[in-house]
Design a protein around this motif. Sequence first.
Motif, PDB file in Angstrom:
ATOM      1  N   LEU A   8      -2.134  11.388   3.627  1.00  0.00           N
ATOM      2  CA  LEU A   8      -0.629  10.764   3.015  1.00  0.00           C
ATOM      3  C   LEU A   8      -0.529  10.784   1.742  1.00  0.00           C
ATOM      4  O   LEU A   8      -1.575  10.289   1.035  1.00  0.00           O
ATOM      5  N   SER A   9       0.525  10.866   0.978  1.00  0.00           N
ATOM      6  CA  SER A   9       0.733  10.602  -0.303  1.00  0.00           C
ATOM      7  C   SER A   9       1.209   9.055  -0.357  1.00  0.00           C
ATOM      8  O   SER A   9       2.199   8.784   0.171  1.00  0.00           O
ATOM      9  N   VAL A  10       0.474   8.265  -1.181  1.00  0.00           N
ATOM     10  CA  VAL A  10       0.647   6.763  -1.109  1.00  0.00           C
ATOM     11  C   VAL A  10       0.678   6.279  -2.696  1.00  0.00           C
ATOM     12  O   VAL A  10      -0.213   6.930  -3.433  1.00  0.00           O
ATOM     13  N   ILE A  11       1.296   5.409  -2.982  1.00  0.00           N
ATOM     14  CA  ILE A  11       1.616   4.896  -4.414  1.00  0.00           C
ATOM     15  C   ILE A  11       0.459   3.735  -4.501  1.00  0.00           C
ATOM     16  O   ILE A  11       0.618   2.728  -3.575  1.00  0.00           O
ATOM     17  N   THR A  12      -0.608   3.859  -5.134  1.00  0.00           N
ATOM     18  CA  THR A  12      -1.523   2.945  -5.233  1.00  0.00           C
ATOM     19  C   THR A  12      -1.614   2.420  -6.597  1.00  0.00           C
ATOM     20  O   THR A  12      -2.733   1.229  -6.723  1.00  0.00           O
ATOM     21  N   SER A  13      -0.979   2.871  -7.682  1.00  0.00           N
ATOM     22  CA  SER A  13      -1.149   2.193  -8.987  1.00  0.00           C
ATOM     23  C   SER A  13       0.110   1.440  -9.288  1.00  0.00           C
ATOM     24  O   SER A  13       1.458   1.776  -9.103  1.00  0.00           O
ATOM     25  N   VAL A  14      -0.063   0.235  -9.816  1.00  0.00           N
ATOM     26  CA  VAL A  14       0.868  -0.448 -10.338  1.00  0.00           C
ATOM     27  C   VAL A  14       1.833  -0.072 -11.239  1.00  0.00           C
ATOM     28  O   VAL A  14       3.098  -0.214 -11.401  1.00  0.00           O
ATOM     29  N   GLU A  15       1.191   0.640 -12.280  1.00  0.00           N
ATOM     30  CA  GLU A  15       2.058   1.430 -13.274  1.00  0.00           C
ATOM     31  C   GLU A  15       3.021   2.350 -12.849  1.00  0.00           C
ATOM     32  O   GLU A  15       4.093   2.516 -13.205  1.00  0.00           O
ATOM     33  N   GLU A  16       2.494   3.137 -11.591  1.00  0.00           N
ATOM     34  CA  GLU A  16       3.537   4.193 -10.988  1.00  0.00           C
ATOM     35  C   GLU A  16       4.648   3.429 -10.192  1.00  0.00           C
ATOM     36  O   GLU A  16       5.730   3.620 -10.673  1.00  0.00           O
ATOM     37  N   TYR A  17       4.419   2.324  -9.678  1.00  0.00           N
ATOM     38  CA  TYR A  17       5.238   1.621  -9.238  1.00  0.00           C
ATOM     39  C   TYR A  17       6.443   0.999 -10.248  1.00  0.00           C
ATOM     40  O   TYR A  17       7.461   1.087  -9.905  1.00  0.00           O
ATOM     41  N   GLN A  18       5.881   0.499 -11.338  1.00  0.00           N
ATOM     42  CA  GLN A  18       6.712  -0.007 -12.086  1.00  0.00           C
ATOM     43  C   GLN A  18       7.475   1.267 -12.809  1.00  0.00           C
ATOM     44  O   GLN A  18       8.683   1.088 -13.009  1.00  0.00           O
ATOM     45  N   GLN A  19       7.116   2.319 -12.976  1.00  0.00           N
ATOM     46  CA  GLN A  19       7.935   3.394 -13.471  1.00  0.00           C
ATOM     47  C   GLN A  19       8.984   3.691 -12.396  1.00  0.00           C
ATOM     48  O   GLN A  19      10.148   4.009 -12.863  1.00  0.00           O
ATOM     49  N   ARG A  93       4.071  -4.419   3.950  1.00  0.00           N
ATOM     50  CA  ARG A  93       2.502  -4.441   4.124  1.00  0.00           C
ATOM     51  C   ARG A  93       1.971  -3.395   3.576  1.00  0.00           C
ATOM     52  O   ARG A  93       2.263  -2.092   3.733  1.00  0.00           O
ATOM     53  N   PRO A  94       0.939  -3.602   2.749  1.00  0.00           N
ATOM     54  CA  PRO A  94       0.421  -2.614   1.929  1.00  0.00           C
ATOM     55  C   PRO A  94      -0.334  -1.727   3.036  1.00  0.00           C
ATOM     56  O   PRO A  94      -0.878  -2.046   4.042  1.00  0.00           O
ATOM     57  N   TYR A  95      -0.453  -0.328   2.642  1.00  0.00           N
ATOM     58  CA  TYR A  95      -0.962   0.704   3.508  1.00  0.00           C
ATOM     59  C   TYR A  95      -2.458   0.449   4.042  1.00  0.00           C
ATOM     60  O   TYR A  95      -2.587   0.676   4.910  1.00  0.00           O
ATOM     61  N   PRO A 114      -2.821   5.639  10.846  1.00  0.00           N
ATOM     62  CA  PRO A 114      -2.796   5.744   9.344  1.00  0.00           C
ATOM     63  C   PRO A 114      -2.495   7.172   8.752  1.00  0.00           C
ATOM     64  O   PRO A 114      -2.088   7.448   7.734  1.00  0.00           O
ATOM     65  N   TRP A 115      -2.540   8.228   9.687  1.00  0.00           N
ATOM     66  CA  TRP A 115      -1.761   9.580   9.409  1.00  0.00           C
ATOM     67  C   TRP A 115      -0.420   9.692   9.389  1.00  0.00           C
ATOM     68  O   TRP A 115       0.279  10.706   8.778  1.00  0.00           O
ATOM     69  N   ARG A 116       0.278   8.534   9.839  1.00  0.00           N
ATOM     70  CA  ARG A 116       1.761   8.694   9.671  1.00  0.00           C
ATOM     71  C   ARG A 116       2.278   7.613   8.829  1.00  0.00           C
ATOM     72  O   ARG A 116       3.195   7.470   8.042  1.00  0.00           O
ATOM     73  N   GLY A 117       1.267   6.449   8.676  1.00  0.00           N
ATOM     74  CA  GLY A 117       1.854   5.161   7.802  1.00  0.00           C
ATOM     75  C   GLY A 117       2.900   4.460   8.641  1.00  0.00           C
ATOM     76  O   GLY A 117       3.486   4.739   9.346  1.00  0.00           O
ATOM     77  N   SER A 118       3.026   3.089   8.096  1.00  0.00           N
ATOM     78  CA  SER A 118       4.143   2.496   8.824  1.00  0.00           C
ATOM     79  C   SER A 118       5.311   2.398   7.715  1.00  0.00           C
ATOM     80  O   SER A 118       5.093   2.390   6.615  1.00  0.00           O
TER      81      SER A 118
END
Length: 209
Positions: A8-19, A93-95, A114-118
Amino acid sequence: MSESSYGLSVITSVEEYQQLVQTRAGQRLVDLTERIPSLVLDIRYATPDNLLGEAVYSEARAFLREPVADALAQVQESLKARGLGLCVYDAYRPYSVTVRMYEQIQDEDFAAPPWRGSRHNRGCSVDVGLVKLSNGERVPLPTDFDEITPAARSRYGDLPAHVMLNRSILLATMHYYGFVNYPGEWWHFDHERWPEFDLLDLPFAAVKV
Ligand SMILES: [Zn+2]
């Protein structure tokens, strides 16, 4: 955006989230007690009193994406006329917590795979109950939060009339403001705008303002 071990594509970086927050409206995770001061929090995953039997959050906090938090504020406002308010058990809830929960529970009815995420990982789902606004006392509902029994199902009928009425008030009010109930759990709601938001794996400390 990084790929989880389940593809799955998941945002894990704070910089990416801030952007993302700066470039797209409504992406910010909002602290619910700041947006809705009268909310009661009972964040079970910050305590050992949950399905996993251990605390998985370091802090008892609740966050939702901005438009979802606004919709929940409208629910709270609407319930006020009945002398009621919401109690929040879980929100964003964090992935990685979802992965940990699934690996321990192994039941797709009660833990998102986990293959779908919540949709909790998207900051678009919330687990709620009702309280009396005057004293924060719990309003009787069919089960406790996260109780894996047939009575957790939203249409379960073998209940006292007042409990069914309380459940109806919760379901109808949430529905009116765009929250779709998961029929396996009377307490779980996904906001209808969830497809607009990515999965996130950021700790609470990283999203606090
Ligand atoms: Zn939930």
